[in-house]
Design a protein around this motif. Structure first.
Motif, mmCIF file in Angstrom:
data_model
loop_
_atom_site.group_PDB
_atom_site.id
_atom_site.type_symbol
_atom_site.label_atom_id
_atom_site.label_comp_id
_atom_site.label_asym_id
_atom_site.label_seq_id
_atom_site.Cartn_x
_atom_site.Cartn_y
_atom_site.Cartn_z
ATOM 1 N N ALA A 1 0.789 -1.420 -0.102
ATOM 2 C CA ALA A 1 -0.016 0.020 0.157
ATOM 3 C C ALA A 1 0.941 1.390 0.003
ATOM 4 O O ALA A 1 0.253 2.235 -0.772
ATOM 5 C CB ALA A 1 -0.802 -0.181 1.194
ATOM 6 N N ASP A 2 2.022 1.362 0.835
ATOM 7 C CA ASP A 2 2.711 2.489 0.822
ATOM 8 C C ASP A 2 3.279 3.102 -0.401
ATOM 9 O O ASP A 2 3.709 3.977 -0.497
ATOM 10 C CB ASP A 2 3.824 2.325 1.641
ATOM 11 C CG ASP A 2 3.429 2.446 3.338
ATOM 12 O OD1 ASP A 2 2.251 3.046 3.664
ATOM 13 O OD2 ASP A 2 4.157 2.311 4.300
ATOM 14 N N GLU A 3 3.403 1.963 -1.509
ATOM 15 C CA GLU A 3 3.958 2.413 -2.488
ATOM 16 C C GLU A 3 3.119 2.966 -3.567
ATOM 17 O O GLU A 3 3.430 3.619 -4.601
ATOM 18 C CB GLU A 3 4.651 0.855 -3.578
ATOM 19 C CG GLU A 3 5.526 0.121 -2.482
ATOM 20 C CD GLU A 3 6.559 0.803 -2.314
ATOM 21 O OE1 GLU A 3 7.165 1.497 -3.059
ATOM 22 O OE2 GLU A 3 7.279 0.608 -1.259
ATOM 23 N N ILE A 4 1.752 2.798 -3.366
ATOM 24 C CA ILE A 4 0.779 3.420 -4.404
ATOM 25 C C ILE A 4 -0.348 4.126 -3.572
ATOM 26 O O ILE A 4 -0.954 4.871 -4.626
ATOM 27 C CB ILE A 4 0.143 2.185 -5.186
ATOM 28 C CG1 ILE A 4 -0.749 1.402 -4.256
ATOM 29 C CG2 ILE A 4 1.209 1.628 -5.994
ATOM 30 C CD1 ILE A 4 -1.495 0.341 -5.059
ATOM 31 N N LEU A 5 -0.371 4.133 -2.337
ATOM 32 C CA LEU A 5 -1.452 4.962 -1.896
ATOM 33 C C LEU A 5 -0.801 6.103 -1.357
ATOM 34 O O LEU A 5 0.285 6.025 -0.702
ATOM 35 C CB LEU A 5 -2.267 4.029 -0.584
ATOM 36 C CG LEU A 5 -3.152 2.949 -1.474
ATOM 37 C CD1 LEU A 5 -3.609 2.099 -0.279
ATOM 38 C CD2 LEU A 5 -3.922 3.538 -2.428
ATOM 39 N N PRO A 6 -1.622 7.213 -0.668
ATOM 40 C CA PRO A 6 -1.269 8.466 -0.129
ATOM 41 C C PRO A 6 -0.511 7.835 1.447
ATOM 42 O O PRO A 6 -1.222 7.266 1.988
ATOM 43 C CB PRO A 6 -2.394 9.275 0.009
ATOM 44 C CG PRO A 6 -3.175 8.830 -1.094
ATOM 45 C CD PRO A 6 -3.103 7.523 -1.071
ATOM 46 N N THR A 7 0.383 8.766 1.609
ATOM 47 C CA THR A 7 0.966 8.693 3.190
ATOM 48 C C THR A 7 0.962 9.686 3.975
ATOM 49 O O THR A 7 0.389 10.783 3.226
ATOM 50 C CB THR A 7 2.254 8.217 3.024
ATOM 51 O OG1 THR A 7 3.108 9.334 2.429
ATOM 52 C CG2 THR A 7 2.659 7.044 2.147
ATOM 53 N N ALA A 8 1.145 9.792 5.017
ATOM 54 C CA ALA A 8 1.001 10.779 6.034
ATOM 55 C C ALA A 8 2.483 11.532 6.313
ATOM 56 O O ALA A 8 2.535 12.296 7.056
ATOM 57 C CB ALA A 8 0.310 10.523 7.276
ATOM 58 N N PHE B 1 -6.031 -8.639 -7.494
ATOM 59 C CA PHE B 1 -5.159 -7.334 -7.486
ATOM 60 C C PHE B 1 -4.270 -7.488 -6.361
ATOM 61 O O PHE B 1 -2.868 -7.405 -6.240
ATOM 62 C CB PHE B 1 -5.903 -6.002 -7.422
ATOM 63 C CG PHE B 1 -4.981 -4.817 -7.431
ATOM 64 C CD1 PHE B 1 -4.665 -4.082 -8.576
ATOM 65 C CD2 PHE B 1 -5.012 -4.064 -6.244
ATOM 66 C CE1 PHE B 1 -4.050 -3.201 -8.530
ATOM 67 C CE2 PHE B 1 -4.241 -2.940 -6.216
ATOM 68 C CZ PHE B 1 -3.521 -2.434 -7.305
ATOM 69 N N VAL B 2 -4.701 -7.848 -4.987
ATOM 70 C CA VAL B 2 -4.115 -7.832 -3.888
ATOM 71 C C VAL B 2 -2.995 -9.048 -3.774
ATOM 72 O O VAL B 2 -1.987 -8.914 -3.306
ATOM 73 C CB VAL B 2 -5.096 -7.967 -2.639
ATOM 74 C CG1 VAL B 2 -4.486 -8.200 -1.165
ATOM 75 C CG2 VAL B 2 -5.792 -6.826 -2.583
ATOM 76 N N ASN C 1 0.901 -8.191 -3.322
ATOM 77 C CA ASN C 1 1.243 -8.524 -2.307
ATOM 78 C C ASN C 1 2.631 -9.426 -2.568
ATOM 79 O O ASN C 1 3.706 -9.333 -2.040
ATOM 80 C CB ASN C 1 0.606 -9.351 -1.410
ATOM 81 C CG ASN C 1 -0.139 -8.353 -0.210
ATOM 82 O OD1 ASN C 1 0.151 -7.202 -0.096
ATOM 83 N ND2 ASN C 1 -1.215 -8.982 0.304
ATOM 84 N N ARG C 2 2.467 -10.340 -3.647
ATOM 85 C CA ARG C 2 3.479 -11.281 -3.949
ATOM 86 C C ARG C 2 4.723 -10.523 -4.911
ATOM 87 O O ARG C 2 5.801 -10.962 -4.789
ATOM 88 C CB ARG C 2 2.742 -12.222 -5.019
ATOM 89 C CG ARG C 2 3.829 -13.595 -5.737
ATOM 90 C CD ARG C 2 3.290 -14.339 -6.242
ATOM 91 N NE ARG C 2 3.034 -13.854 -7.601
ATOM 92 C CZ ARG C 2 1.607 -13.532 -7.949
ATOM 93 N NH1 ARG C 2 0.799 -13.695 -7.194
ATOM 94 N NH2 ARG C 2 1.425 -13.134 -9.415
ATOM 95 N N ARG C 3 4.254 -9.451 -5.685
ATOM 96 C CA ARG C 3 5.303 -8.713 -6.453
ATOM 97 C C ARG C 3 5.606 -7.365 -5.788
ATOM 98 O O ARG C 3 6.143 -6.459 -6.573
ATOM 99 C CB ARG C 3 4.816 -8.552 -7.757
ATOM 100 C CG ARG C 3 4.473 -9.885 -8.441
ATOM 101 C CD ARG C 3 3.744 -9.625 -9.692
ATOM 102 N NE ARG C 3 4.777 -8.814 -10.707
ATOM 103 C CZ ARG C 3 4.191 -8.193 -11.631
ATOM 104 N NH1 ARG C 3 3.046 -8.282 -12.298
ATOM 105 N NH2 ARG C 3 5.084 -7.468 -12.367
ATOM 106 N N ARG C 4 5.223 -7.121 -4.554
ATOM 107 C CA ARG C 4 5.509 -5.888 -3.973
ATOM 108 C C ARG C 4 6.998 -5.225 -4.176
ATOM 109 O O ARG C 4 6.972 -3.948 -4.511
ATOM 110 C CB ARG C 4 5.266 -5.676 -2.485
ATOM 111 C CG ARG C 4 6.157 -6.623 -1.706
ATOM 112 C CD ARG C 4 5.936 -6.254 -0.029
ATOM 113 N NE ARG C 4 6.245 -5.009 0.315
ATOM 114 C CZ ARG C 4 6.572 -4.551 1.280
ATOM 115 N NH1 ARG C 4 6.637 -5.708 2.613
ATOM 116 N NH2 ARG C 4 6.919 -3.533 1.912
ATOM 117 N N HIS C 5 7.917 -6.182 -4.050
ATOM 118 C CA HIS C 5 9.466 -5.336 -4.530
ATOM 119 C C HIS C 5 9.580 -5.201 -6.048
ATOM 120 O O HIS C 5 10.864 -4.569 -6.379
ATOM 121 C CB HIS C 5 10.203 -6.335 -3.818
ATOM 122 C CG HIS C 5 10.096 -6.662 -2.352
ATOM 123 N ND1 HIS C 5 10.481 -5.444 -1.492
ATOM 124 C CD2 HIS C 5 9.897 -7.812 -1.799
ATOM 125 C CE1 HIS C 5 10.179 -5.984 -0.068
ATOM 126 N NE2 HIS C 5 9.893 -7.485 -0.259
#
Length: 330
Positions: free
Chosen positions: A225-232, A248-249, A253-257
Motif C-alpha cells: 500500500a505505501d508504494e501506491i496510496l497516499p501517506t502521512a 489485485f491484492v 503482495n507477491r510482487r511488492r518489491h
C-alpha cells in the motif's frame, strides 16, 4: 442498560461508535447509529468541499443526536477540516498520524477530539496533544492499522493515558466484543466492518456479499500500500490497510518489491477505480470480523443486538464470579 462515562462525555446512550468509512461514508448510516443511541461517524477523507457540506447538512437533518466527523492524515485536507468545524459536531476524530494542534482547533470550535492510535507511544503523544478520547485500534481492524492485536493493545493504552477514556477498536463485531472491551478497561467500542455490512451503508451489494462470504483469514494486509496510496509523511503512523483478498491484492503482495516504475500506473488504476465506485474490486477494506458476519442488517438492529449480547455476556461473567465466591464461602 450498558452505560459508561464515555456516554456522558459524548451525550450518547450506549458506548458504541460507528467507525468512519471515508469516501464511502453515508449520512443515513451515521444518523441511524446516532438515532439508535450510539455515535455515528461521517468520514471526510477524500471528499470534495461542496459534496461534504451537503452530506453534513443531510446528516444534521436526519438526526438531532451527537455525531462525529472523521479526518485522516493519510492524506490531510485543511479545507475539509475547516469545513467540518463550521458544523460544530460533538466530536472531531482523527487517525494515522501526529494530531499536532488539531485538538486545540477542535476545542476552539466547541468539539471534543478523539484520536486513533495503534501503539502505546502514539497514545502518549495524543494525550499530550490534548485529545479527549483515545481509540486503541488493534491490527485485526479494516483499513489502515498497526500490528498489535486489540486484546494486547487496549489494556496498555488504558494504563498509559488514564484517566482519559479509551475506546477499543479492531476485531469487535458483537456484544461479546463490547463486554471484552469493558473488561480490558475500555469505555466503549469503535466498529467498522459490522456496520459496513448494514442496510444503510452506501457500499455496493457485491462488497457486502463478499463480507458475508469471507472467513477471517481472507482479510489480509495489503503489504504494497505505501508504494501506491497516499501517506502521512514523517508525522504519520506506520500502518497498512487490511482488505479482503482479490486478484489485485494477491498479485501485488507477491510482487511488492517489483512495483518500482509500476507505481504511477497502479496509483492511477486505484484512483480511477475509486472515482468509478469500484475500488472494492481491487481493495475491499474489511476487518477480520468478516468471519463473524453472516447477514446484512439495519444499523438499529445491529445496535440492539450488540447491547443485548453484551448484557448476556457480562451477566455470565458476573455469574461465574458469584459462583466462585459462593463456593469459597462454603
Amino acid at each position: 442498560m450498558i452505560r459508561t462515562p464515555l456516554c456522558d462525555l459524548f451525550g450518547i446512550e450506549a458506548p458504541v461508535i460507528q467507525a468512519s468509512f471515508g469516501p464511502w461514508s453515508a449520512p443515513g448510516l451515521a444518523a441511524a447509529v446516532s438515532n439508535a443511541g450510539g455515535l455515528g461517524t461521517f468520514g471526510a477523507v477524500l471528499w470534495q468541499p461542496e459534496p461534504l457540506r451537503q452530506a453534513l447538512e443531510r446528516l444534521r437533518a436526519l438526526t438531532d443526536r451527537p455525531f462525529a466527523v472523521n479526518h485522516s492524515l493519510r492524506p490531510f485536507n485543511e479545507e475539509l477540516f475547516a469545513l467540518a468545524l463550521e458544523f460544530r459536531p460533538r466530536v472531531i476524530s482523527l487517525a494515522h498520524g501526529d494530531p499536532g494542534d488539531l485538538p486545540r482547533r477542535a476545542h476552539d470550535a466547541g468539539a471534543l477530539f478523539m484520536h486513533m492510535v495503534t501503539t502505546v507511544r502514539q497514545a502518549y503523544q495524543a494525550a499530550e496533544r490534548g485529545a479527549d478520547v483515545i481509540i486503541a485500534q488493534g491490527g485485526e481492524a479494516a483499513g489502515f492499522g498497526g500490528a498489535v492485536s486489540t486484546m494486547v493493545l487496549v489494556p496498555q493504552v488504558v494504563d498509559a493515558v488514564r484517566p482519559l477514556p479509551v475506546v477499543a477498536s479492531g476485531g469487535i463485531a458483537d456484544g461479546r466484543g463490547l463486554a471484552a472491551a469493558l473488561a480490558l478497561g475500555a469505555q466503549g467500542i469503535n466498529i467498522g466492518t459490522r456496520f459496513l455490512a448494514s442496510a444503510e451503508a452506501s457500499v455496493g451489494d457485491d462488497w457486502k456479499l463478499a463480507i458475508l462470504a469471507a472467513e477471517s483469514e481472507d482479510a489480509v494486509k495489503a503489504e504494497f500500500a505505501d508504494e501506491i496510496l497516499p501517506t502521512a509523511g514523517e508525522s504519520g503512523y506506520r500502518t497498512l490497510p487490511r482488505v479482503l483478498r482479490t486478484p489485485f491484492v494477491e498479485e501485488w503482495n507477491r510482487r511488492r518489491h517489483e512495483i518500482g516504475a509500476e507505481a504511477p500506473r497502479l496509483r492511477a488504476e486505484v484512483l480511477g477505480a475509486l472515482h468509478e465506485g469500484r475500488l472494492h474490486e481491487l481493495l475491499p477494506f474489511t476487518g477480520q470480523t468478516a468471519g463473524m458476519i453472516r447477514e446484512v442488517l439495519p444499523a438499529a438492529e445491529i445496535m440492539r443486538r450488540i447491547l443485548a449480547e453484551a448484557e448476556v455476556a457480562l451477566g455470565a461473567v458476573a455469574g461465574a464470579v458469584h459462583k466462585e465466591a459462593s463456593g469459597k464461602r462454603r
